[in-house]
Design a protein around this motif. Structure first.
Motif, PDB file in Angstrom:
ATOM      1  N   ASN A 273       0.821  -1.211   0.000  1.00 15.85           N
ATOM      2  CA  ASN A 273       0.000   0.000   0.000  1.00 15.85           C
ATOM      3  C   ASN A 273       0.856   1.262   0.000  1.00 15.85           C
ATOM      4  O   ASN A 273       0.558   2.231  -0.700  1.00 15.85           O
ATOM      5  N   LEU A 274       1.924   1.282   0.796  1.00 11.31           N
ATOM      6  CA  LEU A 274       2.788   2.466   0.847  1.00 11.31           C
ATOM      7  C   LEU A 274       3.530   2.677  -0.468  1.00 11.31           C
ATOM      8  O   LEU A 274       3.581   3.800  -0.994  1.00 11.31           O
ATOM      9  N   VAL A 275       4.110   1.613  -0.988  1.00  8.79           N
ATOM     10  CA  VAL A 275       4.852   1.736  -2.246  1.00  8.79           C
ATOM     11  C   VAL A 275       3.892   2.048  -3.389  1.00  8.79           C
ATOM     12  O   VAL A 275       4.168   2.902  -4.243  1.00  8.79           O
ATOM     13  N   GLY A 276       2.748   1.364  -3.416  1.00  9.51           N
ATOM     14  CA  GLY A 276       1.761   1.640  -4.455  1.00  9.51           C
ATOM     15  C   GLY A 276       1.261   3.062  -4.395  1.00  9.51           C
ATOM     16  O   GLY A 276       1.048   3.707  -5.430  1.00  9.51           O
ATOM     17  N   ASN A 277       1.065   3.584  -3.186  1.00  9.24           N
ATOM     18  CA  ASN A 277       0.624   4.968  -3.022  1.00  9.24           C
ATOM     19  C   ASN A 277       1.669   5.942  -3.561  1.00  9.24           C
ATOM     20  O   ASN A 277       1.346   6.930  -4.228  1.00  9.24           O
ATOM     21  N   ALA A 278       2.952   5.649  -3.271  1.00 10.31           N
ATOM     22  CA  ALA A 278       4.038   6.520  -3.749  1.00 10.31           C
ATOM     23  C   ALA A 278       4.138   6.492  -5.272  1.00 10.31           C
ATOM     24  O   ALA A 278       4.345   7.528  -5.913  1.00 10.31           O
ATOM     25  N   GLN A 280       1.688   5.814  -7.357  1.00 10.24           N
ATOM     26  CA  GLN A 280       0.489   6.422  -7.944  1.00 10.24           C
ATOM     27  C   GLN A 280       0.531   7.940  -7.902  1.00 10.24           C
ATOM     28  O   GLN A 280       0.126   8.616  -8.848  1.00 10.24           O
ATOM     29  N   HIS A 281       1.039   8.485  -6.797  1.00 12.75           N
ATOM     30  CA  HIS A 281       0.985   9.932  -6.605  1.00 12.75           C
ATOM     31  C   HIS A 281       2.317  10.638  -6.838  1.00 12.75           C
ATOM     32  O   HIS A 281       2.376  11.864  -6.800  1.00 12.75           O
ATOM     33  N   GLY A 282       3.385   9.872  -7.073  1.00 14.21           N
ATOM     34  CA  GLY A 282       4.685  10.490  -7.288  1.00 14.21           C
ATOM     35  C   GLY A 282       4.821  11.069  -8.690  1.00 14.21           C
ATOM     36  O   GLY A 282       4.128  10.663  -9.621  1.00 14.21           O
ATOM     37  N   ALA A 283       5.737  12.012  -8.817  1.00 16.76           N
ATOM     38  CA  ALA A 283       6.020  12.599 -10.131  1.00 16.76           C
ATOM     39  C   ALA A 283       6.742  11.567 -10.997  1.00 16.76           C
ATOM     40  O   ALA A 283       7.651  10.874 -10.544  1.00 16.76           O
ATOM     41  N   SER A 284       6.355  11.457 -12.242  1.00 22.16           N
ATOM     42  CA  SER A 284       6.913  10.414 -13.115  1.00 22.16           C
ATOM     43  C   SER A 284       8.402  10.606 -13.380  1.00 22.16           C
ATOM     44  O   SER A 284       9.099   9.660 -13.712  1.00 22.16           O
ATOM     45  N   SER A 285       8.904  11.842 -13.217  1.00 21.28           N
ATOM     46  CA  SER A 285      10.314  12.118 -13.521  1.00 21.28           C
ATOM     47  C   SER A 285      11.220  11.946 -12.310  1.00 21.28           C
ATOM     48  O   SER A 285      12.418  12.182 -12.394  1.00 21.28           O
ATOM     49  N   HIS A 286      10.673  11.525 -11.170  1.00 20.60           N
ATOM     50  CA  HIS A 286      11.486  11.338  -9.978  1.00 20.60           C
ATOM     51  C   HIS A 286      11.381   9.899  -9.473  1.00 20.60           C
ATOM     52  O   HIS A 286      10.396   9.212  -9.720  1.00 20.60           O
ATOM     53  N   GLU A 287      12.382   9.469  -8.768  1.00 20.63           N
ATOM     54  CA  GLU A 287      12.394   8.120  -8.229  1.00 20.63           C
ATOM     55  C   GLU A 287      11.579   8.036  -6.946  1.00 20.63           C
ATOM     56  O   GLU A 287      11.388   9.023  -6.247  1.00 20.63           O
ATOM     57  N   VAL A 288      11.132   6.821  -6.670  1.00 18.52           N
ATOM     58  CA  VAL A 288      10.520   6.531  -5.382  1.00 18.52           C
ATOM     59  C   VAL A 288      11.593   5.919  -4.504  1.00 18.52           C
ATOM     60  O   VAL A 288      12.248   4.955  -4.893  1.00 18.52           O
ATOM     61  N   ASN A 289      11.781   6.500  -3.336  1.00 23.05           N
ATOM     62  CA  ASN A 289      12.864   6.071  -2.455  1.00 23.05           C
ATOM     63  C   ASN A 289      12.331   5.301  -1.264  1.00 23.05           C
ATOM     64  O   ASN A 289      11.426   5.772  -0.549  1.00 23.05           O
ATOM     65  N   VAL A 303       9.218   5.730   3.140  1.00 29.11           N
ATOM     66  CA  VAL A 303       8.844   5.660   1.725  1.00 29.11           C
ATOM     67  C   VAL A 303       8.621   7.090   1.260  1.00 29.11           C
ATOM     68  O   VAL A 303       7.742   7.789   1.759  1.00 29.11           O
ATOM     69  N   HIS A 304       9.437   7.508   0.293  1.00 30.24           N
ATOM     70  CA  HIS A 304       9.452   8.916  -0.115  1.00 30.24           C
ATOM     71  C   HIS A 304       9.223   9.043  -1.621  1.00 30.24           C
ATOM     72  O   HIS A 304       9.693   8.220  -2.415  1.00 30.24           O
ATOM     73  N   ASN A 305       8.493  10.076  -1.992  1.00 28.56           N
ATOM     74  CA  ASN A 305       8.324  10.385  -3.413  1.00 28.56           C
ATOM     75  C   ASN A 305       8.164  11.880  -3.591  1.00 28.56           C
ATOM     76  O   ASN A 305       7.729  12.591  -2.675  1.00 28.56           O
ATOM     77  N   TYR A 306       8.548  12.357  -4.769  1.00 26.97           N
ATOM     78  CA  TYR A 306       8.282  13.739  -5.137  1.00 26.97           C
ATOM     79  C   TYR A 306       6.956  13.794  -5.888  1.00 26.97           C
ATOM     80  O   TYR A 306       6.438  12.789  -6.336  1.00 26.97           O
ATOM     81  N   GLY A 307       6.435  14.984  -6.021  1.00 28.95           N
ATOM     82  CA  GLY A 307       5.171  15.151  -6.714  1.00 28.95           C
ATOM     83  C   GLY A 307       4.291  16.145  -5.983  1.00 28.95           C
ATOM     84  O   GLY A 307       4.740  16.879  -5.092  1.00 28.95           O
ATOM     85  N   GLU A 308       3.026  16.177  -6.338  1.00 31.89           N
ATOM     86  CA  GLU A 308       2.084  17.090  -5.700  1.00 31.89           C
ATOM     87  C   GLU A 308       2.000  16.786  -4.212  1.00 31.89           C
ATOM     88  O   GLU A 308       1.693  15.665  -3.816  1.00 31.89           O
ATOM     89  N   PRO A 309       2.284  17.757  -3.344  1.00 26.54           N
ATOM     90  CA  PRO A 309       2.246  17.489  -1.900  1.00 26.54           C
ATOM     91  C   PRO A 309       0.825  17.289  -1.392  1.00 26.54           C
ATOM     92  O   PRO A 309      -0.150  17.718  -2.009  1.00 26.54           O
ATOM     93  N   ASP A 362       8.920  21.163  -1.784  1.00 27.13           N
ATOM     94  CA  ASP A 362      10.373  21.075  -1.967  1.00 27.13           C
ATOM     95  C   ASP A 362      10.927  19.707  -1.612  1.00 27.13           C
ATOM     96  O   ASP A 362      11.760  19.148  -2.336  1.00 27.13           O
ATOM     97  N   ASP A 363      10.495  19.155  -0.474  1.00 31.71           N
ATOM     98  CA  ASP A 363      11.058  17.899   0.021  1.00 31.71           C
ATOM     99  C   ASP A 363      10.276  16.674  -0.401  1.00 31.71           C
ATOM    100  O   ASP A 363      10.731  15.546  -0.213  1.00 31.71           O
ATOM    101  N   GLY A 364       9.085  16.865  -0.962  1.00 30.81           N
ATOM    102  CA  GLY A 364       8.278  15.729  -1.351  1.00 30.81           C
ATOM    103  C   GLY A 364       7.485  15.165  -0.179  1.00 30.81           C
ATOM    104  O   GLY A 364       7.325  15.812   0.864  1.00 30.81           O
TER     105      GLY A 364
END
Length: 374
Positions: A273-278, A280-289, A303-309, A362-364
């Motif tokens: 759920n956490l990884v799937g959420n990241a 789904q909502h993360g920016a396509s040009s950034h990695e999910v960490n 679990v971190h991602n960039y994108g719309e906060p 800024d920080d995702g």
């Protein structure tokens, strides 16, 4: 005669009027016996009379008018709550159930006033106390009724979720049999892959629905702790998530001792759920960490991602059930019921851990889970 004394002396007459009114509520009352129609009316009236005879200061009266005290009347609350549950069971709707209290209030005041020869100032105080008692009974009855409605809904959802699993399994098995057939062209294989993907998503939604209903019915998520390696679970979750989104390449960092005793099935739910959420909502040009750190007593998962906060006003409700993001509400496609993060929170709670979230432009967005090892 004081109102409390009038109620005690004429309680059967008052309940007769209650019964007569209840019998007019159709269609639920058509199949009800006299005992069911009268239900807890007498108990409510007698408890109200006792409450009216207890001392009450002006300060207590003012507080009670605001719903702040004094202490409630146990027998009145019990009778009123039982009445609300019973009326729901026999088919009264909420408006019909509350109308009984409106009629009761009017009947008592009318019968009492008709019996009076000359008004006294104390009688006005009696009316205030009686109205307070009826309002308390109405509140308790309404709350009990609403609780029964919610429980009935949850039981329905549990049955629905349970019964959906069989046809989903049939579809899944049928697609597996089709894949084994020789001579399927690329188009047919593509269609089968879509069916398999759809059933997998539906299966996850049904599973989340059942977990949600279980918690709503008052049962915490059962867990069975066994020795496991959290790092292995993280790698497996990433592999499953990336299978659905092959363009994403997450960054995994693991350090320290990540062995412990957890429920592997529940941990898989949490991670997926956490990884799937990241994803789904993360920016396509950034990695999910995904960062996993272990020490002697606990592991910390980020679990971190960039994108719309996440909006500031949504942070406080993000783990609530059936809450979806603004983007989903605007019509973006989703296979979620809004239960994913709720399930995550329940899994964390079952393991006596903690979860927090931070999010800004800024920080995702970062979800941080801390789980004790034992």
């Amino acid at each position: 005669m004081r109102l409390s004394d009038f109620i005690v002396q004429h309680v059967d007459r008052i309940v007769d009027e209650w019964e007569k009114f209840a019998k007019s509520i159709k269609p639920a009352a058509d199949s009800m016996s006299r005992v069911e129609l009268r239900d807890h009316a007498k108990a409510i009236l007698m408890a109200a009379a006792r409450d009216m005879n207890t001392a009450q200061s002006k300060a207590e009266q003012a507080a009670k008018a605001k719903g702040e005290g004094p202490e409630k009347t146990p027998t009145l609350d019990q009778a009123a709550a039982s009445h609300g549950e019973m009326r729901h069971t026999v088919g009264f709707d909420l408006v019909q159930m509350t109308s009984e209290f409106r009629h009761l209030r009017a009947s008592v005041i009318r019968l009492w006033v008709e019996s009076l020869t000359s008004p006294e100032m104390a009688y006005f105080q009696d009316m205030i106390r009686f109205n307070e008692a009826i309002d308390e009974a109405l509140a308790e009855s309404t709350a009990a009724y609403a609780e029964q409605v919610a429980r009935s809904r949850d039981i329905f959802l549990a049955i629905l979720g349970h019964d959906l699993r069989a046809p989903l399994q049939a579809v899944s098995m049928s697609t597996e049999m089709l894949v084994r057939k020789v001579g399927l062209d690329d188009a047919a294989l593509s269609y089968i892959a879509r069916i398999k993907g759809g059933t997998r998503h539906m299966g996850a939604m049904v599973k989340d629905l059942l977990e949600f209903v279980r918690s709503r019915l008052g049962t915490s998520l059962p867990i069975e702790r066994k020795p496991m390696e959290m790092a292995s679970a993280c790698h497996d979750a990433i592999e499953v998530a990336c299978a659905g989104q092959p363009d994403c390449v997450p960054n995994v960092k693991i350090s320290g001792d990540t062995h412990g005793e957890w429920d592997r099935g529940r941990i898989d739910q949490l991670l997926q759920n956490l990884v799937g959420n990241a994803l789904q909502h993360g920016a396509s040009s950034h990695e999910v960490n995904l960062t996993l750190t272990g020490d002697e007593r606990e592991v910390t998962l980020e679990v971190h991602n960039y994108g719309e906060p996440i909006a500031t006003d949504a942070i406080g409700t993000i783990f609530d059930p059936l809450v979806r993001s603004a983007s989903e509400e605007l019509g973006q496609p989703s296979t979620s019921l809004g239960l994913g993060l709720f399930i995550v929170k329940e899994v964390v709670n079952a393991h006596h851990g903690s979860i927090t979230v931070t999010s800004n432009i800024d920080d995702g967005t970062t979800f941080t889970v801390v789980l004790p090892k034992f």
